[in-house]
Design a protein around this motif. Structure first.
Motif, PDB file in Angstrom:
ATOM      1  N   LYS A 134       0.784  -1.211   0.104  1.00 57.63           N
ATOM      2  CA  LYS A 134       0.057  -0.088  -0.133  1.00 57.63           C
ATOM      3  C   LYS A 134       1.138   1.072  -0.053  1.00 57.63           C
ATOM      4  CE  LYS A 134      -3.421  -2.699   2.457  1.00 57.63           C
ATOM      5  NZ  LYS A 134      -4.729  -2.745   3.594  1.00 57.63           N
ATOM      6  N   PRO A 135       0.378   2.264  -0.438  1.00 57.81           N
ATOM      7  CA  PRO A 135       1.125   3.717  -0.606  1.00 57.81           C
ATOM      8  C   PRO A 135       1.454   3.924   0.930  1.00 57.81           C
ATOM      9  CG  PRO A 135      -0.960   3.877  -1.748  1.00 57.81           C
ATOM     10  CD  PRO A 135      -0.844   2.359  -1.199  1.00 57.81           C
ATOM     11  N   VAL A 136       2.590   4.711   0.972  1.00 53.06           N
ATOM     12  CA  VAL A 136       2.979   4.980   2.533  1.00 53.06           C
ATOM     13  C   VAL A 136       3.477   6.424   2.176  1.00 53.06           C
ATOM     14  CG1 VAL A 136       4.378   4.596   4.577  1.00 53.06           C
ATOM     15  CG2 VAL A 136       3.552   2.591   3.118  1.00 53.06           C
ATOM     16  N   VAL A 137       3.192   7.339   2.948  1.00 55.64           N
ATOM     17  CA  VAL A 137       3.905   8.512   3.085  1.00 55.64           C
ATOM     18  C   VAL A 137       4.344   8.841   4.565  1.00 55.64           C
ATOM     19  CG1 VAL A 137       2.432   9.486   1.595  1.00 55.64           C
ATOM     20  CG2 VAL A 137       1.842  10.103   3.681  1.00 55.64           C
ATOM     21  N   GLY A 138       5.649   9.702   4.677  1.00 57.09           N
ATOM     22  CA  GLY A 138       5.911   9.902   6.073  1.00 57.09           C
ATOM     23  C   GLY A 138       6.370  11.207   6.337  1.00 57.09           C
ATOM     24  N   PHE A 139       6.413  11.416   7.612  1.00 57.48           N
ATOM     25  CA  PHE A 139       7.189  12.727   8.228  1.00 57.48           C
ATOM     26  C   PHE A 139       7.930  12.534   9.344  1.00 57.48           C
ATOM     27  CE2 PHE A 139       6.777  16.293  11.144  1.00 57.48           C
ATOM     28  CZ  PHE A 139       7.139  17.526  10.174  1.00 57.48           C
ATOM     29  N   ILE A 140       8.992  13.163   9.556  1.00 54.80           N
ATOM     30  CA  ILE A 140      10.028  13.234  10.488  1.00 54.80           C
ATOM     31  C   ILE A 140      10.095  14.323  11.235  1.00 54.80           C
ATOM     32  CG2 ILE A 140      12.296  12.452  11.530  1.00 54.80           C
ATOM     33  CD1 ILE A 140      10.853   9.968  10.230  1.00 54.80           C
ATOM     34  N   ALA A 141       9.797  14.497  12.467  1.00 54.59           N
ATOM     35  CA  ALA A 141       9.936  15.920  13.399  1.00 54.59           C
ATOM     36  C   ALA A 141      11.286  15.945  13.932  1.00 54.59           C
ATOM     37  CB  ALA A 141       8.821  15.802  14.630  1.00 54.59           C
ATOM     38  N   GLY A 142      11.838  17.035  14.075  1.00 57.90           N
ATOM     39  CA  GLY A 142      13.006  17.174  14.586  1.00 57.90           C
ATOM     40  C   GLY A 142      14.325  17.479  14.075  1.00 57.90           C
ATOM     41  N   ARG A 143      14.094  17.975  12.639  1.00 58.60           N
ATOM     42  CA  ARG A 143      15.322  18.274  11.815  1.00 58.60           C
ATOM     43  C   ARG A 143      16.146  19.415  12.530  1.00 58.60           C
ATOM     44  NH1 ARG A 143      13.071  19.083   5.886  1.00 58.60           N
ATOM     45  NH2 ARG A 143      15.215  18.745   5.177  1.00 58.60           N
ATOM     46  N   THR A 144      15.559  20.260  13.192  1.00 60.15           N
ATOM     47  CA  THR A 144      16.387  21.314  13.977  1.00 60.15           C
ATOM     48  C   THR A 144      16.611  20.847  15.355  1.00 60.15           C
ATOM     49  OG1 THR A 144      14.135  22.465  14.291  1.00 60.15           O
ATOM     50  CG2 THR A 144      15.332  23.321  12.473  1.00 60.15           C
ATOM     51  N   ALA A 145      16.577  20.000  15.834  1.00 60.51           N
ATOM     52  CA  ALA A 145      16.951  19.419  17.205  1.00 60.51           C
ATOM     53  C   ALA A 145      18.295  19.200  17.235  1.00 60.51           C
ATOM     54  CB  ALA A 145      15.948  17.982  17.797  1.00 60.51           C
ATOM     55  N   ALA A 169      13.129   3.745   0.738  1.00 59.15           N
ATOM     56  CA  ALA A 169      12.244   2.662   0.891  1.00 59.15           C
ATOM     57  C   ALA A 169      11.149   2.833  -0.069  1.00 59.15           C
ATOM     58  CB  ALA A 169      11.826   2.421   2.191  1.00 59.15           C
ATOM     59  N   GLY A 170      10.840   3.994  -0.715  1.00 56.86           N
ATOM     60  CA  GLY A 170       9.839   4.211  -1.679  1.00 56.86           C
ATOM     61  C   GLY A 170       8.614   5.255  -0.609  1.00 56.86           C
ATOM     62  N   ILE A 171       8.837   5.609   0.431  1.00 52.68           N
ATOM     63  CA  ILE A 171       8.181   6.321   1.208  1.00 52.68           C
ATOM     64  C   ILE A 171       8.224   7.811   0.900  1.00 52.68           C
ATOM     65  CG2 ILE A 171       7.351   6.850   3.637  1.00 52.68           C
ATOM     66  CD1 ILE A 171       8.607   4.336   4.666  1.00 52.68           C
ATOM     67  N   ALA A 172       6.927   8.306   0.478  1.00 53.05           N
ATOM     68  CA  ALA A 172       7.073   9.847  -0.008  1.00 53.05           C
ATOM     69  C   ALA A 172       7.147  10.578   1.197  1.00 53.05           C
ATOM     70  CB  ALA A 172       5.689  10.252  -0.825  1.00 53.05           C
ATOM     71  N   VAL A 173       7.980  11.316   1.184  1.00 56.10           N
ATOM     72  CA  VAL A 173       8.560  12.145   2.555  1.00 56.10           C
ATOM     73  C   VAL A 173       8.041  13.473   2.642  1.00 56.10           C
ATOM     74  CG1 VAL A 173      10.212  12.776   3.997  1.00 56.10           C
ATOM     75  CG2 VAL A 173      10.516  10.760   2.809  1.00 56.10           C
ATOM     76  N   MET A 174       7.118  13.872   3.630  1.00 61.54           N
ATOM     77  CA  MET A 174       6.604  15.330   3.871  1.00 61.54           C
ATOM     78  C   MET A 174       7.689  16.360   4.178  1.00 61.54           C
ATOM     79  SD  MET A 174       3.325  14.643   6.052  1.00 61.54           S
ATOM     80  CE  MET A 174       2.833  12.910   6.204  1.00 61.54           C
ATOM     81  N   GLU A 175       7.813  17.467   3.939  1.00 61.35           N
ATOM     82  CA  GLU A 175       8.717  18.531   4.286  1.00 61.35           C
ATOM     83  C   GLU A 175       7.574  19.071   5.554  1.00 61.35           C
ATOM     84  OE1 GLU A 175      11.475  20.192   3.385  1.00 61.35           O
ATOM     85  OE2 GLU A 175      12.140  18.267   1.956  1.00 61.35           O
TER      86      GLU A 175
END
Lengths: 379, 292
Positions: free
Chosen positions: B229-240, B270-276
């Motif tokens: 199934k399609p997966v989209v992702g977000f990671i918090a803490g780029r400025t940590a 992994a082909g997960i579309a990453v949100m900015e």
């Protein structure tokens, strides 16, 4: 919560681990007196909560008590990575035949404590792990049984050939695990674990990080907290139940929830600004928490604009709004503020804010862009 | 369908008479969750809001009401035993909202649960909601909408932010689950990905991670091998900054490991579309062919 080296050494000593003598001094005269008492060459080591003390000039060898006093005078009061050195440890200079690493951590992946050793001691263990992972040996610990004697022996044989030293090291590992348990630690390490020229195994430097969630039930460990070694605004925030970390930017952030707080900082950066801090007001907010949060943010002279980002769940938006109004009643804010809130009791909050002359936004991106723009204009 | 909780969830609330427990029990009942029992030692025999029977122990509650799921709101110093008690009483799923559980205690809780086949969500989490069916936790029901996007996250309010964007744009959710921000948690990303992949009602998955540890990297590896199934992702803490604990006990960059960049790269590979940014979730799902 991180312990100082001298505190960690004391815990290891209490667990039965051989640790060289050593005392803490806060003035050059004390350094001299301790050095005289110990006799011979000593090391003077800055006690601050950061790595890289040696490189920063915070660790010095002295052949005489007079030299130790001079080093004490130089190190006490010096700044290492923004932290002022208030205390130094004075310990006998050890003669070192070999250096190893021994440590126990809670491993997130296996959800167990893991004992790790490496014959490559005395250097940053993360560097060893990255460059020469084959030099690190691990034993997973079943917390119901603890570190088993044969596990400790197996690891110790990776460090030494001499059976006497192997047995000494294995005993030290079991004592280290016990100290780790007793302190409620998330990390306890000896680096380096040395052998002396006459073959004794001794812990030369120690580091213990305590799980903050253990402090409530371990008042003796909690009492080791050295607030003089921390940023005063962080101490004030923690005492109010806020989580605050100062950074270098100029957009002061006040958010509910750690994930959203990080995402807010990231979005500030995304829109070309720099966050001045991480600040999570936590779940059940009260107006008092918000008052403290605003006080802490505005005490930072670098802050040029203030950004509230609240998604009400447990946190009620009206509590936050009342806090903002209360905090600004006496003294008007001298910097622009942008408030975004949505979720639980949003309408009540908008009412409170509008009456007090504030504008309330509902969109996170819009609020962040405004705050970044205002900070830039004020800078 | 949905994952872990649905119409058949029969809930026992541990700490039902406490401040948080009572408030959120009312919210859950209002949402339509079958709250069949409460537990407060010493208040057995009483009734909560004239509707929910209170028991002294979880075992009694399960025996009398057939509760199959428990939620823990008790204060942190009692929470470890509350989780163990629920597992001993035989519930299949425990959701622990309480934060502040010592991590060394968690190393002993996990094998205890594994021996009994009990699933734990949390601790230190906002819980789980299958919109239109059941809400077990504190995720605000009114921001959710029934639909086919599965959401899994280590965060609380950041999850709400993402759900809010989905709902405003007509993208409903099958299940939204907050797995918690602690270093040791009962249910991880991979458990949720596996369940979402198998769930007929879920067509796409949103994964919201943060700095610290390697769970996101492991999740990415799992997605590339096992998730169609399609997966989209977000990671918090780029400025940590490294070495600082960002609120959550588990959100800390140790040395150079656990950074946001490392995790985003793993997602990307992994082909997960990453949100900015969180607001991009809708656009990215549409790109993956998910209809609003």
């Amino acid at each position: 919560m991180n312990l100082h080296e001298y505190q960690a050494r004391a815990l290891l000593k209490a667990a039965g681990i051989p640790v060289p003598d050593g005392e803490v001094a806060t003035a050059p005269n004390e350094v001299e007196a301790i050095a005289k008492r110990l006799g011979g060459a000593v090391v003077v080591k800055a006690q601050v909560h950061t790595g890289g003390r040696g490189k920063a000039g915070g660790v010095k060898l002295a052949k005489t008590a007079a030299e130790a006093k001079r080093h004490g005078a130089a190190i006490l009061g010096m700044q290492i990575k923004g932290l002022t050195v208030e205390k130094v440890l004075v310990a006998p200079a050890a003669e070192i035949a070999s250096e190893s690493y021994v440590g126990v951590i809670v491993d997130r992946a296996s959800q167990r404590p893991v004992m790790m050793v490496s014959p490559a001691g005395g250097v940053d263990i993360e560097e060893v792990a990255a460059k020469t992972p084959e030099k690190i040996f691990k034993a997973p610990i079943d917390p119901r049984y603890g570190l088993l004697p044969h596990q400790a022996m197996e690891l110790a044989f990776e460090l030494y050939d001499d059976v006497k030293q192997v047995r000494q090291a294995a005993t030290i590992m079991q004592q280290l695990y016990q100290a780790f348990r007793d302190a409620g630690a998330s990390l306890a390490e000896i680096n380096p674990l040395i052998t002396t020229p006459d073959g004794e195994v001794v812990a030369l430097d120690a580091k213990i990080g305590v799980d903050d969630n253990e402090l409530e039930r371990r008042p003796d460990v909690a009492a080791l907290r050295d607030t003089s070694a921390e940023d005063p605004s962080e101490v004030e925030a923690r005492e109010m139940g806020l989580s605050y970390i100062p950074l270098d930017g100029n957009v002061g952030c006040c958010v509910n929830g750690a994930g959203l707080a990080m995402a807010t900082m990231d979005l500030v950066k995304y829109y070309g600004g720099e966050p001045a801090n991480f600040l999570d007001i936590g779940g059940s907010s009260s107006p008092e928490k918000v008052v403290t949060a605003l006080k802490i943010i505005t005490a930072d002279p670098k802050v040029k604009s203030i950004l509230f980002n609240i998604f009400g769940g447990i946190t009620r938006c009206d509590d936050v709004a009342n806090g903002i109004v209360t905090a600004t009643k006496g003294a008007k804010l001298d910097r622009p503020i942008v408030i975004r809130l949505t979720g639980t009791n949003e309408e009540l909050a908008v009412n409170v804010l509008t009456k007090a002359g504030f504008e309330a936004l509902t969109d996170m991106d819009e609020a962040v862009q405004q705050a970044v723009k205002l900070a830039r204009e004020a800078a | 369908m949905s994952i872990f909780v649905d119409k058949n969830t029969k809930l026992v609330v541990q700490g039902i008479t406490g401040r948080d427990g009572s408030f959120h029990t009312r919210q859950m009942i209002e949402y339509g969750t079958q709250v069949v029992a409460g537990v407060t030692p010493g208040k057995g025999g009483q009734t909560f809001d004239d509707t929910v029977p209170i028991f002294n122990t979880v075992a009694q509650a399960v025996a009398e009401t057939g509760a199959n799921t428990s939620i823990v709101y008790v204060p942190s110093r009692f929470a470890v035993d509350a989780v163990l008690e629920a597992a001993d009483a035989g519930v299949a799923l425990i959701v622990c909202i309480t934060e502040g559980l010592p991590v060394q205690d968690m190393t002993r809780v996990m094998p205890f649960l594994a021996e009994r086949g009990t699933r734990l969500i949390g601790p230190n989490c906002p819980g789980i909601i299958s919109p239109g069916q059941s809400k077990v936790g504190i995720i605000p029901g009114q921001i959710c909408l029934e639909g086919n996007v599965g959401v899994v996250s280590r965060s609380g309010t950041l999850t709400y932010e993402v759900i809010h964007h989905l709902t405003r744009n007509g993208m409903g959710q099958s299940t939204c689950i907050g797995i918690g921000g602690d270093p040791i948690i009962g249910t991880n990303f991979i458990d949720c990905l596996e369940a979402f992949e198998a769930d007929g009602a879920t067509e796409a998955i949103v994964v919201i991670g943060e700095i610290g540890g390697t769970d996101e990297q492991n999740a990415a590896a799992y997605v590339s091998e096992h998730v169609n199934k399609p997966v989209v992702g977000f990671i918090a803490g780029r400025t940590a900054p490294p070495g600082r604990r960002m609120g959550h006990a588990g959100a800390i960059i140790s040395g150079s490991s656990g950074t946001a960049d490392e995790k985003m790269a793993a997602f990307d590979a992994a082909g997960i579309a990453v949100m900015e940014r969180p607001a991009e979730v809708v656009a990215l799902l549409k790109e993956q062919g998910v209809a609003a």
